[in-house]
Design a protein around this motif. Sequence first.
Motif: not given
Length: 542
Positions: A380-394
């Motif tokens: 889940p920590d990697a999932a949180d990291r990926w989620t923030w990358l997606i938000l930065a891309a958006y």
Amino acid sequence: MAAQISLPHTQCRREPDTQLGDLGQFRVGFYDCLIARADALFELTEAVLCEQGPVHTLVELCLAAQHRRGHGALYDGLNAGRVDIGRLRWQLAGLRLPRDRQGRIVLGVDVSNWLRPDAATSRERLFCHTYGRGKGQAQMIPGWPYSFVAALETGPSSWTQMLDVARLRPGEDETTVTATQVRDVVRRLVEAGQWTSGDTDILVVFDAGYDVTRLAFLLVDLPVQLIGRLRSDRVLRLPKPPRAPRTNGRPRKHGGEFALTDEASWPAPDVQTTDETTRYGTATVKAWDGLHPRLTRRGGWADHEGELPVIEGTLIRLSVDHLPGDRNPKPVWLWASALDLSAEQVDRAWRAFLRRFDIEHTFRMLKQTLGWTTPKIRNPDAADRWTWLILAAYTQLSLARDLTDHIRRPWEPRRPAGKLPTPAQVRRGYRTSTGNYPCRPVHQNPADPAQDDPRDTKTANALDVTTSANTPTQRHDGTIKRLTTSSGVAYSPYSVESPCKLRISIPLELVRLYHERWEVEIAFLALRHTILQGNVLRSGDE
């Protein structure tokens, strides 16, 4: 092995009061928020932005021209990288926010689920409410629920500006987590100068499923006004009637019942308006002031100290003639935390609630195009990291929506003048636009390791191997690269003019041949997959 990236690789300069400067400043700030595996995480975000078409698998992003590393570095960045989330939240709060026609900030809060039903070994999963295809076909599927806070646009739009995201963990109270999240977002907006004393209160909109009355009690000290949707079977209480003279006993705290399903229990509305809309026909609105729920000591109020409060607000009933695909729509019940609303304020309240559905377009963009829930991540920590990358891309797409070229597909209608492109259209033109985009932050490590090699500084200064966009050589993915010296002359490892030929040219050529070997292997696998259509070739096949 440098490759062309989406934006020029030069030093950024802030351009005030322009979207170009906002985009460049955010990219520099985003790179500074990447503490560990910064280059791998940044290039992964670049690959998400510049990938042609939806993201179907995570590993295919390493084949993009903007991702200069292998698939091992991609997974290592997600698993072992570090993102300063607190600093990134401040970066989002400092951006220019959309406002309504009265200059008010409107925030939308909602939960979107990352379903992981097959990840039996993944920790911190919860049962997520998921709607089925038919009415009454909702299911509870294991996954990770994420709570998003976004600033909503005004008018018809599929854009929102994401401000925060938090994953709900087992054992946490959803209302308490939401109140803490909204409090932190409002605090950052105030400290960033987005709201000052004397401005209109920030409007926060919730959908059904939130305990909006308890949220209003927890956030009573903030400059916010809450609007939430109520279930159609709720029973509220009217304001207490005036106490008659010479009446004995304890004073009443509540008035009569107001059942949303029983029209006979409704008194005359305090405000009633009608308005003509283009999509829904005639909208009829009724509002009653001072309605509140009768609280009991259970759920979130079980541990409340002292006497239970009376949380009064304005009840709004919205009914329309028709909806797209529904000729007999049911009325919508809303509860606002403000009292004594005028007819104009009531109209602004229900129109702001309708803008909440724009966040559903954002969720669809994050999942179906940017591939937020596509990776099968276990941690889940990697999932949180990926989620923030997606938000930065958006966020970068939002900042670049007026800077990209509109690449229209043959079957798509022409965009009218003044209408914003959709997020998918901006992403389509993000990589190919020829505008003067802000740069990617300069690599923190030296471009040539030999420049920092104390064992042979003379040779390093003589070669000064860099990357030039004007002297190309072909790579397997179609990008262009050639090595040049500091004098601008093309460098070949076999040239007689190259110094230290036996010492440097042979290792460089061996590295090049090693990478070409893997390029041939990738091409062979792609050709076999295309010919066999995914079937495995066995020895008995002809």
